[in-house]
Design a protein around this motif. Structure first.
Motif, PDB file in Angstrom:
ATOM      1  N   ALA A 174      14.267  10.555 -16.335  1.00  0.00           N
ATOM      2  CA  ALA A 174      13.107  10.573 -15.674  1.00  0.00           C
ATOM      3  C   ALA A 174      11.880  10.228 -16.453  1.00  0.00           C
ATOM      4  N   VAL A 175      11.797  10.499 -17.689  1.00  0.00           N
ATOM      5  CA  VAL A 175      10.337  10.195 -18.329  1.00  0.00           C
ATOM      6  C   VAL A 175      10.411   8.826 -18.351  1.00  0.00           C
ATOM      7  N   GLU A 176      11.442   7.806 -18.392  1.00  0.00           N
ATOM      8  CA  GLU A 176      11.281   6.418 -18.471  1.00  0.00           C
ATOM      9  C   GLU A 176      10.737   5.865 -16.980  1.00  0.00           C
ATOM     10  N   LEU A 177      10.599   6.694 -16.005  1.00  0.00           N
ATOM     11  CA  LEU A 177      10.001   6.033 -14.924  1.00  0.00           C
ATOM     12  C   LEU A 177       8.338   5.824 -14.895  1.00  0.00           C
ATOM     13  N   ARG A 178       7.869   4.889 -15.968  1.00  0.00           N
ATOM     14  CA  ARG A 178       6.603   4.633 -16.120  1.00  0.00           C
ATOM     15  C   ARG A 178       6.381   3.437 -16.419  1.00  0.00           C
ATOM     16  N   GLY A 179       5.197   2.812 -16.699  1.00  0.00           N
ATOM     17  CA  GLY A 179       4.797   1.323 -17.162  1.00  0.00           C
ATOM     18  C   GLY A 179       3.931   0.912 -16.059  1.00  0.00           C
ATOM     19  N   ALA A 180       2.570   0.902 -16.542  1.00  0.00           N
ATOM     20  CA  ALA A 180       1.563   0.720 -15.506  1.00  0.00           C
ATOM     21  C   ALA A 180       1.608  -0.739 -14.953  1.00  0.00           C
ATOM     22  N   GLY A 181       1.256  -0.831 -13.644  1.00  0.00           N
ATOM     23  CA  GLY A 181       1.071  -2.136 -12.889  1.00  0.00           C
ATOM     24  C   GLY A 181       2.260  -2.423 -11.851  1.00  0.00           C
ATOM     25  N   ARG A 182       3.256  -1.577 -11.913  1.00  0.00           N
ATOM     26  CA  ARG A 182       4.414  -1.642 -11.201  1.00  0.00           C
ATOM     27  C   ARG A 182       4.463  -0.616  -9.847  1.00  0.00           C
ATOM     28  N   SER A 183       5.099  -0.935  -8.884  1.00  0.00           N
ATOM     29  CA  SER A 183       4.918  -0.004  -7.657  1.00  0.00           C
ATOM     30  C   SER A 183       6.388  -0.459  -6.836  1.00  0.00           C
ATOM     31  N   LEU A 184       6.648   0.571  -6.105  1.00  0.00           N
ATOM     32  CA  LEU A 184       7.830   0.557  -5.325  1.00  0.00           C
ATOM     33  C   LEU A 184       7.297   1.184  -3.847  1.00  0.00           C
ATOM     34  N   HIS A 185       7.687   0.450  -2.793  1.00  0.00           N
ATOM     35  CA  HIS A 185       7.333   0.935  -1.444  1.00  0.00           C
ATOM     36  C   HIS A 185       8.472   1.059  -0.474  1.00  0.00           C
ATOM     37  N   LEU A 186       8.455   2.210   0.061  1.00  0.00           N
ATOM     38  CA  LEU A 186       9.618   2.525   0.977  1.00  0.00           C
ATOM     39  C   LEU A 186       9.084   2.495   2.524  1.00  0.00           C
ATOM     40  N   HIS A 187       9.593   1.488   3.371  1.00  0.00           N
ATOM     41  CA  HIS A 187       9.081   1.403   4.786  1.00  0.00           C
ATOM     42  C   HIS A 187      10.166   1.523   5.694  1.00  0.00           C
ATOM     43  N   ALA A 188      10.046   2.676   6.404  1.00  0.00           N
ATOM     44  CA  ALA A 188      11.109   3.081   7.467  1.00  0.00           C
ATOM     45  C   ALA A 188      10.654   2.147   8.807  1.00  0.00           C
ATOM     46  N   THR A 189      11.663   1.113   9.340  1.00  0.00           N
ATOM     47  CA  THR A 189      11.080   0.297  10.174  1.00  0.00           C
ATOM     48  C   THR A 189      11.379   0.820  11.797  1.00  0.00           C
ATOM     49  N   ASP A 190      11.870   2.111  11.806  1.00  0.00           N
ATOM     50  CA  ASP A 190      12.130   2.681  13.190  1.00  0.00           C
ATOM     51  C   ASP A 190      11.515   4.012  13.207  1.00  0.00           C
ATOM     52  N   THR A 191      10.638   4.430  12.242  1.00  0.00           N
ATOM     53  CA  THR A 191       9.758   5.775  12.654  1.00  0.00           C
ATOM     54  C   THR A 191       8.236   5.466  11.972  1.00  0.00           C
ATOM     55  N   PRO A 192       7.383   5.353  12.814  1.00  0.00           N
ATOM     56  CA  PRO A 192       5.993   5.060  12.560  1.00  0.00           C
ATOM     57  C   PRO A 192       5.526   6.135  11.675  1.00  0.00           C
ATOM     58  N   GLY A 193       4.879   5.733  10.465  1.00  0.00           N
ATOM     59  CA  GLY A 193       4.389   6.622   9.438  1.00  0.00           C
ATOM     60  C   GLY A 193       4.930   7.012   8.499  1.00  0.00           C
ATOM     61  N   ALA A 194       6.355   6.512   8.493  1.00  0.00           N
ATOM     62  CA  ALA A 194       7.418   7.001   7.311  1.00  0.00           C
ATOM     63  C   ALA A 194       7.527   5.946   6.394  1.00  0.00           C
ATOM     64  N   GLU A 195       6.401   6.088   5.494  1.00  0.00           N
ATOM     65  CA  GLU A 195       6.369   4.793   4.471  1.00  0.00           C
ATOM     66  C   GLU A 195       5.740   5.683   3.115  1.00  0.00           C
ATOM     67  N   TRP A 196       6.142   5.204   2.021  1.00  0.00           N
ATOM     68  CA  TRP A 196       5.896   5.947   0.897  1.00  0.00           C
ATOM     69  C   TRP A 196       5.587   4.513  -0.371  1.00  0.00           C
ATOM     70  N   LEU A 197       4.542   4.950  -1.259  1.00  0.00           N
ATOM     71  CA  LEU A 197       4.317   4.162  -2.244  1.00  0.00           C
ATOM     72  C   LEU A 197       4.346   4.938  -3.560  1.00  0.00           C
ATOM     73  N   ILE A 198       5.255   4.510  -4.428  1.00  0.00           N
ATOM     74  CA  ILE A 198       5.595   5.006  -5.643  1.00  0.00           C
ATOM     75  C   ILE A 198       4.772   4.012  -6.714  1.00  0.00           C
ATOM     76  N   GLU A 199       3.974   4.487  -7.382  1.00  0.00           N
ATOM     77  CA  GLU A 199       2.856   3.767  -8.520  1.00  0.00           C
ATOM     78  C   GLU A 199       3.327   4.305  -9.906  1.00  0.00           C
ATOM     79  N   PHE A 200       3.857   3.534 -10.795  1.00  0.00           N
ATOM     80  CA  PHE A 200       3.981   3.847 -12.136  1.00  0.00           C
ATOM     81  C   PHE A 200       2.845   3.637 -13.089  1.00  0.00           C
ATOM     82  N   GLY A 201       2.519   4.784 -13.812  1.00  0.00           N
ATOM     83  CA  GLY A 201       1.477   4.757 -14.778  1.00  0.00           C
ATOM     84  C   GLY A 201       1.749   4.610 -16.144  1.00  0.00           C
ATOM     85  N   ASP A 202       1.107   4.736 -17.072  1.00  0.00           N
ATOM     86  CA  ASP A 202       1.362   4.667 -18.368  1.00  0.00           C
ATOM     87  C   ASP A 202       2.005   5.847 -18.992  1.00  0.00           C
TER      88      ASP A 202
END
Length: 259
Positions: A174-202
């Motif tokens: 888990a400690v390797e989940l870093r590195g500024a400038g990268r991000s991951l987006h989850l988007h549910a296509t069938d459920t309004p508002g079910a979205e997540w933005l995961i942002e990697f920091g230093d």
């Protein structure tokens, strides 16, 4: 879209998913290997879930202030391999756990391995434990699988909290989940508002509910997003769409663990 469920809702859903897990197992080949947990048979899966519920029942019922060893948990494993005995053991353990959590209420302090040492944590944790392992059972017996939107969304929320906690505790992967400038987006296509933005920091990652562009995005029905995120369904299953740098998604899935 609601985020975290209240313990009362989690208890109701946990009870319903518990019954569905029993329905999947009843009449199935209990010696069948579980594709998503290849070290387990279907019987092993059932015993794991049932044992976890009885363990939590013991923690909550005794208001434990420290970890409870398995040998201190009454009937931690079923008596023999008879499928009918296994089913009765599962039903009885689930009923005991629900009763203990309801009697204690949401705010009772008890031991937990995580950031929230209360009965509310265990109500939520057992709901998602059952949801994910019900998916394991469904894929083993080739059955359809779907989760209520509120529960599927909260399963993703909770998993992000667990991985974040693991990172803060120094978990090697888990400690390797870093590195500024990268991000991951989850988007549910069938459920309004079910979205997540995961942002990697230093030093670590952060996450929030948001609709924003990212290095890589995963789109699909909410249940499928939850299954992919929990590594219960392959990214290449055809159920979700990946846009952007697939390598970052693989990087996340390989390291988002908590031993």
């Amino acid at each position: 879209m609601p985020g975290r469920q209240t313990p009362t809702v989690a208890l109701r859903v946990r009870s319903a998913t518990r019954q569905s897990l029993r329905a999947l197992i009843n009449g199935a080949d209990l010696d069948a290997k579980v594709p998503t947990c290849p070290e387990w048979t279907l019987r092993d899966l059932a015993v794991h879930v049932g044992g976890a519920h009885r363990w939590v029942d013991e923690i909550v019922r005794t208001q434990a202030t420290e970890a409870v060893p398995d040998e201190r948990v009454p009937q931690f494993t079923p008596d023999g391999d008879d499928p009918a005995v296994l089913d009765a053991w599962l039903a009885d353990g689930a009923a005991k756990t629900v009763a203990a959590l309801r009697e204690a209420g949401a705010g009772q302090p008890v031991w937990a391995w995580a950031w929230d040492r209360s009965t509310g944590f265990w109500a939520r944790r057992m709901a998602h434990e059952t949801v994910v392992h019900r998916a394991d059972a469904a894929v083993t017996v080739n059955a359809d699988y779907e989760v209520a939107p509120e529960l599927a969304a909260d399963t993703i929320d909770e998993w992000l909290e667990i991985v974040s906690f693991a990172q803060s505790e120094g978990d090697r992967e888990a400690v390797e989940l870093r590195g500024a400038g990268r991000s991951l987006h989850l988007h549910a296509t069938d459920t309004p508002g079910a979205e997540w933005l995961i942002e990697f920091g230093d030093d670590r990652f952060t996450w929030r509910r948001a609709h924003e562009k990212a290095t890589v995005a995963v789109r699909g029905p909410l249940t499928d997003l939850m299954l992919v995120f929990n590594r219960r369904q392959g990214v290449d299953s055809g159920r979700v769409e990946v846009l952007g740098e697939r390598e970052l998604l693989d990087f996340w899935l390989e390291r988002a663990t908590f031993a």
